[in-house]
Design a protein around this motif. Structure first.
Motif, PDB file in Angstrom:
ATOM      1  N   TRP A   1       9.254   3.678  -5.743  1.00 30.49           N
ATOM      2  CA  TRP A   1       8.544   2.275  -5.914  1.00 30.49           C
ATOM      3  C   TRP A   1       8.411   1.529  -4.488  1.00 30.49           C
ATOM      4  N   HIS A   2       9.387   1.469  -3.782  1.00 29.57           N
ATOM      5  CA  HIS A   2       9.196   0.826  -2.528  1.00 29.57           C
ATOM      6  C   HIS A   2       8.060   1.489  -1.525  1.00 29.57           C
ATOM      7  N   SER A   3       8.245   2.735  -1.592  1.00 28.08           N
ATOM      8  CA  SER A   3       7.439   3.657  -0.740  1.00 28.08           C
ATOM      9  C   SER A   3       5.969   3.521  -1.110  1.00 28.08           C
ATOM     10  N   MET A   4       5.576   3.695  -2.528  1.00 31.40           N
ATOM     11  CA  MET A   4       4.252   3.387  -3.264  1.00 31.40           C
ATOM     12  C   MET A   4       3.762   2.002  -2.840  1.00 31.40           C
ATOM     13  N   HIS A   5       4.490   1.170  -3.003  1.00 31.09           N
ATOM     14  CA  HIS A   5       4.209  -0.392  -2.739  1.00 31.09           C
ATOM     15  C   HIS A   5       3.805  -0.554  -1.246  1.00 31.09           C
ATOM     16  N   ALA A   6       4.583   0.099  -0.356  1.00 26.45           N
ATOM     17  CA  ALA A   6       4.188  -0.167   1.024  1.00 26.45           C
ATOM     18  C   ALA A   6       3.071   0.672   1.578  1.00 26.45           C
ATOM     19  N   ILE A   7       2.582   1.886   0.981  1.00 29.35           N
ATOM     20  CA  ILE A   7       1.578   2.776   1.213  1.00 29.35           C
ATOM     21  C   ILE A   7       0.314   2.176   0.703  1.00 29.35           C
ATOM     22  N   SER A   8       0.503   1.536  -0.544  1.00 33.41           N
ATOM     23  CA  SER A   8      -0.624   0.938  -1.278  1.00 33.41           C
ATOM     24  C   SER A   8      -1.139  -0.278  -0.417  1.00 33.41           C
ATOM     25  N   GLN A   9      -0.256  -1.086   0.309  1.00 35.44           N
ATOM     26  CA  GLN A   9      -0.588  -2.036   1.293  1.00 35.44           C
ATOM     27  C   GLN A   9      -1.527  -1.568   2.436  1.00 35.44           C
ATOM     28  N   GLN A  10      -1.257  -0.554   2.828  1.00 36.01           N
ATOM     29  CA  GLN A  10      -1.922   0.012   4.112  1.00 36.01           C
ATOM     30  C   GLN A  10      -3.048   0.715   3.623  1.00 36.01           C
ATOM     31  N   LEU A  11      -3.116   1.504   2.620  1.00 33.45           N
ATOM     32  CA  LEU A  11      -4.520   2.029   1.860  1.00 33.45           C
ATOM     33  C   LEU A  11      -5.334   1.171   1.193  1.00 33.45           C
ATOM     34  N   SER A  12      -5.116   0.000   0.888  1.00 32.05           N
ATOM     35  CA  SER A  12      -6.092  -0.813   0.172  1.00 32.05           C
ATOM     36  C   SER A  12      -7.395  -1.261   1.063  1.00 32.05           C
ATOM     37  N   PRO A  13      -8.455  -1.136   0.381  1.00 34.93           N
ATOM     38  CA  PRO A  13      -9.492  -1.704   1.053  1.00 34.93           C
ATOM     39  C   PRO A  13      -9.745  -3.213   1.149  1.00 34.93           C
ATOM     40  N   THR A  14      -9.014  -3.835   0.335  1.00 35.00           N
ATOM     41  CA  THR A  14      -8.965  -5.261   0.492  1.00 35.00           C
ATOM     42  C   THR A  14      -8.240  -5.772   1.378  1.00 35.00           C
ATOM     43  N   PRO A  15      -8.715  -6.761   2.248  1.00 35.11           N
ATOM     44  CA  PRO A  15      -7.861  -7.355   3.224  1.00 35.11           C
ATOM     45  C   PRO A  15      -6.791  -8.339   2.562  1.00 35.11           C
ATOM     46  N   GLY A  16      -5.469  -8.186   3.262  1.00 35.61           N
ATOM     47  CA  GLY A  16      -4.586  -9.207   2.667  1.00 35.61           C
ATOM     48  C   GLY A  16      -3.841  -8.419   1.460  1.00 35.61           C
ATOM     49  N   CYS A  17      -3.930  -7.466   1.086  1.00 33.78           N
ATOM     50  CA  CYS A  17      -3.240  -6.931   0.074  1.00 33.78           C
ATOM     51  C   CYS A  17      -1.935  -6.791  -0.056  1.00 33.78           C
ATOM     52  N   ASN A  18      -1.250  -7.207  -0.858  1.00 40.73           N
ATOM     53  CA  ASN A  18       0.213  -7.340  -1.001  1.00 40.73           C
ATOM     54  C   ASN A  18       0.809  -6.155  -1.933  1.00 40.73           C
TER      55      ASN A  18
END
Length: 143
Positions: free
Chosen positions: A42-59
């Motif tokens: 979950w920690h890894s998926m959460h971190a990757i989702s922050q980087q891959l999100s097309p929305t700026p400022g995604c948490n």
């Protein structure tokens, strides 16, 4: 249907280590290794989702919906993640996570014997958490 909407609670430190795990009667109990793997994943998926999100400022991921469960996540400003695995459609999980975070700050972080980033071993936190979860269970029975 289970008595409670909440199956599991996980608290992960900012480096991805599992510092607290509580099982609330899920059908498939996890052993220690499984809970550690899930927290790390979950920690890894959460971190990757922050980087891959097309929305700026995604948490990162706040909610993961599956056929049999939902996974709700709250990340504090310090990077500590709180997540619950619950039944699909369980209401007010975001609020519950914020209450759990308040308990964490009151009973864990203010404990002079607690070392940051280490597993949580605090009776006051456990006791107050049990009360909050029980109140949540009682509220869900009325739905």
């Amino acid at each position: 249907m289970a008595l409670a909407a909440i199956y599991n609670l996980f608290i992960i430190n900012k480096s991805g280590g599992l510092i607290y795990y509580k099982d609330y009667g899920s059908a498939g109990r996890m052993d220690t290794n499984d809970s550690l793997r899930l927290a790390s994943l979950w920690h890894s998926m959460h971190a990757i989702s922050q980087q891959l999100s097309p929305t700026p400022g995604c948490n990162g991921i706040d909610l993961l919906q599956a056929h049999n469960f939902d996974l709700h996540c709250f990340q504090s400003l310090t990077g500590t993640k709180f997540f619950v695995v619950c039944e699909t459609g369980a209401p007010n999980m975001e609020m519950l996570l914020k209450v759990i975070y308040e308990l964490y700050t009151d009973f864990v972080l203010k404990n002079p014997f607690y070392e940051m980033e280490m597993p949580i071993r605090c009776e006051l936190f456990d006791h107050n958490l049990a009360q909050v979860i029980q109140k949540d269970r009682v509220a869900l029975l009325g739905r």
